[in-house]
Scaffold this motif. Structure first.
Motif, mmCIF file in Angstrom:
data_model
loop_
_atom_site.group_PDB
_atom_site.id
_atom_site.type_symbol
_atom_site.label_atom_id
_atom_site.label_comp_id
_atom_site.label_asym_id
_atom_site.label_seq_id
_atom_site.Cartn_x
_atom_site.Cartn_y
_atom_site.Cartn_z
ATOM 1 N N PHE A 5 0.845 -1.188 0.000
ATOM 2 C CA PHE A 5 0.000 0.000 0.000
ATOM 3 C C PHE A 5 0.883 1.242 0.000
ATOM 4 N N THR A 6 0.524 2.218 -0.816
ATOM 5 C CA THR A 6 1.245 3.481 -0.803
ATOM 6 C C THR A 6 0.543 4.428 0.160
ATOM 7 N N ALA A 9 -3.118 4.951 -0.291
ATOM 8 C CA ALA A 9 -4.072 3.934 0.143
ATOM 9 C C ALA A 9 -4.782 4.345 1.420
ATOM 10 N N ASP A 10 -4.030 4.988 2.326
ATOM 11 C CA ASP A 10 -4.649 5.407 3.581
ATOM 12 C C ASP A 10 -5.681 6.496 3.362
ATOM 13 N N ARG B 190 -0.650 -11.372 4.708
ATOM 14 C CA ARG B 190 -0.380 -10.253 3.801
ATOM 15 C C ARG B 190 1.089 -10.252 3.389
ATOM 16 N N HIS B 200 -3.851 -7.557 -1.096
ATOM 17 C CA HIS B 200 -4.688 -6.403 -0.768
ATOM 18 C C HIS B 200 -5.833 -6.769 0.158
ATOM 19 N N GLY B 203 -4.298 -7.499 3.369
ATOM 20 C CA GLY B 203 -3.737 -6.227 3.809
ATOM 21 C C GLY B 203 -4.793 -5.330 4.430
ATOM 22 N N LEU B 204 -5.953 -5.271 3.784
ATOM 23 C CA LEU B 204 -7.032 -4.463 4.338
ATOM 24 C C LEU B 204 -7.496 -5.044 5.664
ATOM 25 N N LEU B 608 -2.566 1.626 6.628
ATOM 26 C CA LEU B 608 -2.130 0.622 5.658
ATOM 27 C C LEU B 608 -0.675 0.831 5.243
ATOM 28 N N TYR B 609 -0.272 2.115 5.134
ATOM 29 C CA TYR B 609 1.091 2.410 4.690
ATOM 30 C C TYR B 609 1.928 2.854 5.870
#
Lengths: 217, 660
Positions: A5-6, A9-10, B190, B200, B203-204, B608-609
Motif C-alpha cells: 500500500f502506498t 491507500a490510507d 499479507r 490487498h 492487507g485491508l 495501511l502504509y
C-alpha cells in the motif's frame, strides 16, 4: 520488501470509511423519512370516476356528511353512497351535465360506480366508526378538512402510533357528539380544548383502549 | 517429594522441532496452497446440503411455518430444538477462547481459532432457526427497540426479549473477538502473499498491523479485556436461553436447575463438536504437531467432566419431580422415561451420561477412532436432549384432552440437514481462507520464544550469540544528504526475542524515546524493557461498559414506563429486576466496542502504509524476524552513535529506511 500500500491507500481508506459511515446514516435517515405512512400515505389523492367535489357539496352547499355516508353512527363502516343518492338531487339539478355522464350510465344500467378508496385500515385492525362518532370524535380528526377538498386527499397518516396518540389523550380531540360532522366547531368561549375535552371524557366515561386487543382481535 | 524435575514437567505444547518459520509455513500453507481433493469433495457434499437448507428456508418463509409438523399442543418442536442445540455448540468456542485464556491454559492457543469459527457458524445456524420460527420473518426487526410508526416496543419483562439481546450480543462479540485475534495473522498472510488480490484483501483485513511492541502492548490488554467480557457473556447466553423455558409454567421447564444445567450441556456439546471436527482435520491438514495427543486428552477429560454434570442434571430433574409431590411434574418424569418418546430419553441418557464414562480409561482418550465415535454419540445425545426438553414437556401437559404427538415433516428434516450443511460449508470456507490455528499465539509457546531461552532462572538476558560482523543494508546509511526523501529511521534485525528485548532496554537506557520493536508475537517483558506504562485500553473498556449499561437501563425504563406503558403479566411498568439481563448484555456489547476502538485508536490503526514497510526484510516481522527501529525525529538521533550502539546490542543487520 515491496510496498503493498502506498500513502494514497490510507487516504482512500479514510474516504471509504467516511463514505460507508455516511451511507449508513443516509440509509437509516432515508428509511425513517420515506417508509412511514407520513410519507407513503399522506397526500394520496386518486382520480375518481366522477369528479365529485367535497368542497362544493359539503363546503359551499353545506350538505351533511351523514347525507351520503349513512350508517356512520350505527355501523362500524362509513358507507360509500350508492348511485341512488346522487340521483336524488341530480335528476333535477344539472341533470344533463356532461360531468355526470357516468352517474346516468350507472343509474340506467344498474352497475355501481367504482369509487377509488382513499382511507383504508388494514384487515387486522378492528376500527368502528360508530363508536368514535357517537363519543364525539369528529370526522375532521381523522379525515381532515374534507369540506375544503375539491379532490379528497389522505391527510392524516392513520398509522398505529398516530391512533395511539389520541387513545392516550382523547381529550385533545373530543367534542359534543352532535357536533361530530361540524368541520368548523370550536370549544366554547373561555374554555380550551383540553379542559373541555376532559369534561366530555368524564361525562361519557371514555376509556379508549390502549391494549393490543382493543384493535387487534 | 524429591522427584526429578524432568518427570514433573508438562509435555511440550508443540511437537516436532519447529522453528518460528516452519510453524508459519505449516499453518499459513493450508491457506496458500491449492485446495486438496478431499476439500473439494467435502465442499460439494456440504454445499449441496446447505443449498437444500436455503431452499427450505425460502419455502418456509414464503409458505408459512404450517409446513412444519408442529400443532396446537406442541407449539415448539424442531425449530427451538435446533436453535438451542446450535447455540449450545457455539459455547465451547468461547469457553476455549475466553474462559481458558483467563485460566492461563496455554494449550488453548492450538484450538481457539477454529473453535471460535465453529462458534460463529453455530450461532448463525441458531439465528436461522430462531428467525424463521417467527413465522413472519420480515417483521424480525420488531425484536429490537427501533423507533417505529406503530409506537410499539419489545416487552422487556419477557425472557424472549432477553434472548434476542443475548444471542445478538453473543454473535457480535464472538465475531469481533475472533477478528481481533485474527489481525496479526492476517498481517502474516499479507506479508507472505505473492499475488495482488490476497495481498490487498489480507492487507485491508490486517489494518496495517506490523507487530509493533507498542501495539502488542495495547493489543494484549485489549485481548484480556475481551476475554474478561466474553466469559460472563457466554455463561449468560445459555442461562437466558434456559429462561425461555424456566420462566414458563410448563412441567419439565419450570425448574431452577435449568440455567447451570443448560450452560453445562452447552459446553459439553460444544466440546464434543470440537473433538469431532479436529480429529479428522489434524490428520488431513497435517497439524499433529500443533494439536497434539495431549490436547485431545484434555478435551476428553473436559467432556467427561461436563458429562458427569449432565448426569447430575438429569438426576436432579427426576428427583425434583418426585420430591415436589406435584402430580404433573411426577407424570412428566414418568412420561419421559416410559411414554411414546421414551426412546429419545434413553438415547439421550446413553449418549450423554454413559458414553462419556469410557473416557475414564486411557485407551479411549488416546485412540482417535474411539474418541471420534464417542464425540459423535455426544452430539447425537445432545440434540436428543434438546428434543426431549422441548417436545416431551409440551406434548402431554395438564389436560389429557389436549395431549398430542409431534411428528416431523420432510421440511423439518430437510432443514435439520440444511443447517448441518450451512455449518460445514462455512467451516470448509474458513479452512481455505483463514489460518485455522492462531499462528501468532502458538509461536509464543515455542521454547525459543521465551526471552530467557537458554537457561531459566539465569540472571538477566542472555549474551548475544556470536554472529559475525553486523551487516549494513545499502551503502548510503544516513550519510548522503542529497537524497530526495528524508530518512524515517533506522531498522535493525535481531536473531531472537531475548536479544531484541535486551536491545530495547539498552536503546532506552541510551536516552532514546522514539523507538519501537517489531515481533511476530508479543514478547514477555517487552513493555518493561521499552518503558511502557500500563495500557489505556482498559479505560475505553470501562467507558464503553458504563455507556452500555446506562443506555440500556434508561432505554428500558423510559420505553416501559412512558412511551409504551403496557402492563403484561400483572408486573409493574418499572420492573427493575427484569431489566438486568438486557442491561448486562448491552454493557458487554458496548464494552467490546470500546475495547476494540481503544486498541485501534491508541495504536493509530488502521494505517495501511508505513515507511518501515520499505525495510528490506521487514516482512519477516510477522513471521520470524525481530526488529528494532529508532525514528529519525528522536532528539537523541545521531547516526554514528546508533550504529555502534546497535552493533554492541547484537543486531544482525542495520538499514536506513526512507520515506514520509
Amino acid at each position: 520488501m515491496a510496498l503493498i500500500f502506498t500513502q494514497r491507500a490510507d487516504d482512500w481508506l479514510r474516504r471509504g470509511m467516511a463514505g460507508a459511515f455516511a451511507s449508513v446514516v443516509l440509509g437509516i435517515t432515508g428509511i425513517y423519512y420515506y417508509a412511514p405512512p407520513e410519507y407513503t400515505r399522506v397526500g394520496y389523492a386518486p382520480k375518481q370516476p366522477v369528479a365529485y367535489s367535497h368542497e362544493l357539496h359539503a363546503g359551499r352547499l353545506g350538505l351533511s356528511c351523514l347525507y351520503c355516508h349513512t350508517g356512520v353512527e350505527e355501523s362500524s363502516v362509513a358507507k360509500i353512497p350508492p348511485t341512488q343518492t346522487c340521483i336524488n338531487c341530480h335528476q333535477a339539478i344539472k341533470a344533463d351535465s356532461p360531468q355526470l355522464e357516468a352517474i346516468r350510465v350507472s343509474w340506467a344500467g344498474g352497475s355501481p360506480i367504482r369509487w377509488e378508496r382513499v382511507h383504508q385500515t388494514p384487515d387486522y385492525v378492528y376500527f368502528n366508526h360508530a363508536v368514535h362518532v357517537r363519543r364525539g370524535v369528529g370526522c375532521v380528526s381523522c379525515h381532515g378538512k374534507v369540506n375544503e377538498m375539491p379532490v379528497v386527499v389522505h391527510e392524516k397518516p392513520l398509522s398505529m402510533g398516530w391512533c395511539l396518540e389520541c387513545h392516550r389523550h382523547p381529550e385533545e380531540h373530543l367534542r359534543p357528539p352532535d357536533q361530530a360532522t361540524n368541520f368548523e366547531w370550536q370549544p366554547p368561549q373561555g374554555q380550551n380544548q383540553r379542559d373541555f375535552g376532559l369534561t366530555l371524557k368524564d361525562q361519557f366515561g371514555i376509556r379508549a383502549p390502549e391494549t393490543c386487543t382493543g384493535c387487534h382481535r | 517429594m524429591s522427584r526429578d524435575g524432568e518427570e514433573m514437567k508438562e509435555p511440550p505444547l508443540i511437537g516436532g522441532n519447529h522453528s518460528f518459520h516452519s510453524l508459519t509455513d505449516l499453518i499459513c500453507g493450508l491457506v496458500e496452497r491449492r485446495a486438496p481433493a478431499w476439500w473439494w469433495i467435502a465442499l460439494m457434499v456440504c454445499s449441496s446440503a446447505a443449498l437444500t437448507g436455503g431452499l427450505m428456508t425460502a419455502y418456509v418463509i414464503s409458505t408459512g411455518i404450517g409446513v412444519w409438523g408442529m400443532n396446537q399442543t406442541v407449539g415448539w418442536a424442531f425449530d427451538i430444538t435446533n436453535f438451542v442445540f446450535w447455540v449450545g455448540i457455539g459455547h465451547a468456542g468461547t469457553l476455549i477462547s475466553a474462559i481458558l485464556f483467563l485460566f492461563r491454559q496455554k494449550w488453548r492457543s492450538a484450538l481457539n481459532r477454529f473453535a471460535e469459527a465453529m462458534t460463529l457458524f453455530a450461532v448463525a445456524c441458531a439465528g436461522l432457526f430462531v428467525t424463521i420460527h417467527l413465522g413472519r420473518t420480515w417483521m424480525f426487526w420488531y425484536l429490537a427497540p427501533a423507533p417505529n410508526v406503530n409506537m410499539i416496543f419489545p416487552n422487556f419483562r419477557s425472557p424472549l426479549s432477553w434472548d434476542f439481546a443475548a444471542v445478538a450480543t453473543y454473535a457480535t462479540v464472538s465475531t469481533l473477538f475472533w477478528y481481533y485475534g485474527l489481525i496479526p495473522d492476517f498481517a502474516t498472510l499479507r506479508d507472505r502473499a505473492t499475488r495482488w488480490l490476497p495481498q490487498h484483501i489480507y492487507g485491508l483485513l490486517a489494518l496495517g498491523w506490523r507487530g509493533s511492541g507498542r501495539h502488542w502492548h495495547n493489543y494484549e490488554t485489549g485481548y484480556l479485556m475481551l476475554a474478561g467480557l466474553a466469559t460472563p457473556l457466554v455463561v449468560s447466553v445459555h442461562t437466558i436461553v434456559s429462561f425461555d423455558f424456566a420462566t414458563s409454567v410448563i412441567p419439565g421447564w419450570h425448574t431452577t436447575i435449568f440455567p447451570p444445567y443448560f450452560v453445562a450441556g452447552a459446553i459439553f456439546s460444544g466440546l464434543a463438536m470440537v473433538l469431532t471436527l479436529i480429529l479428522p482435520l489434524r490428520v488431513a491438514c497435517g497439524l499433529k504437531d500443533v494439536v497434539t495427543s495431549r490436547h485431545l486428552e484434555i478435551l476428553c477429560k473436559l467432556i467427561l467432566t461436563t458429562g458427569l454434570l449432565m448426569g447430575y442434571g438429569y438426576t436432579i430433574e427426576a428427583a425434583g419431580a418426585w420430591y415436589s409431590g406435584n402430580m404433573f411434574e411426577s407424570y412428566l418424569a414418568y412420561n419421559r422415561a416410559t411414554g411414546p418418546y421414551a426412546w429419545c430419553y434413553w438415547t439421550m441418557i446413553a449418549c450423554n451420561v454413559l458414553a462419556p464414562q469410557l473416557f475414564w480409561f486411557r485407551w479411549f482418550r488416546t485412540t482417535p477412532f474411539a474418541m471420534f465415535l464417542i464425540s459423535l454419540l455426544v452430539n447425537v445425545g445432545m440434540w436428543f436432549e434438546r428434543f426431549v426438553i422441548v417436545v416431551t414437556s409440551l406434548h402431554r401437559d395438564y389436560l389429557p384432552s389436549s395431549w398430542k404427538m409431534f411428528y416431523p415433516t420432510w421440511v423439518d428434516i430437510a432443514l435439520l440437514i440444511g443447517a448441518f450443511g450451512l455449518f460445514s460449508t462455512a467451516f470448509l470456507l474458513f479452512l481455505r481462507f483463514v489460518p485455522m490455528v492462531a499462528v501468532s499465539e502458538v509461536k509464543a509457546f515455542l521454547p525459543q520464544a521465551d526471552p530467557h531461552a537458554g537457561g531459566h532462572g539465569s540472571s538477566g538476558d542472555p549474551a548475544p550469540l556470536d554472529r559475525g560482523p553486523m551487516e549494513i543494508v545499502g551503502d548510503d546509511l544516513l550519510e548522503d544528504e542529497d537524497e530526495d526523501t528524508a530518512v524515517h529511521g533506522v531498522l535493525a534485525r535481531y536473531a531472537t526475542p531475548g536479544e531484541l528485548r535486551a536491545a530495547a532496554g539498552q536503546v532506552r537506557a541510551a536516552g532514546y524515546r522514539k523507538f519501537d520493536t517489531f515481533s511476530p508475537f508479543p514478547i514477555h517483558g517487552m513493555d518493561h524493557a521499552m518503558g511502557l506504562s500500563r495500557s489505556r485500553v482498559r479505560f475505553f473498556t470501562f467507558v464503553g461498559g458504563l455507556t452500555g449499561v446506562t443506555f440500556a437501563q434508561t432505554l428500558q425504563w423510559f420505553l416501559s414506563t412512558s412511551i409504551y406503558p403496557l402492563v403484561t403479566g400483572g408486573k409493574p411498568l418499572n420492573s427493575a429486576e427484569a431489566f438486568v439481563p438486557i442491561s448486562f448484555e448491552t454493557m458487554v456489547l458496548y464494552a467490546t466496542f470500546g475495547t476494540i476502538l481503544g486498541m485501534l485508536l491508541l495504536n493509530r490503526l488502521p494505517r495501511l502504509y508505513h515507511p518501515l514497510f520499505r525495510g528490506r526484510d521487514f516482512g519477516r516481522a510477522t513471521d520470524d524476524g525481530f526488529f528494532l527501529a529508532i525514528n529519525a525525529d528522536d532528539p537523541a538521533f545521531d547516526p554514528d552513535r546508533i550504529v555502534s550502539l546497535l552493533d554492541r546490542s547484537g543486531a544482525l543487520s542495520l538499514e536506513a529506511v526512507r520515506g514520509e
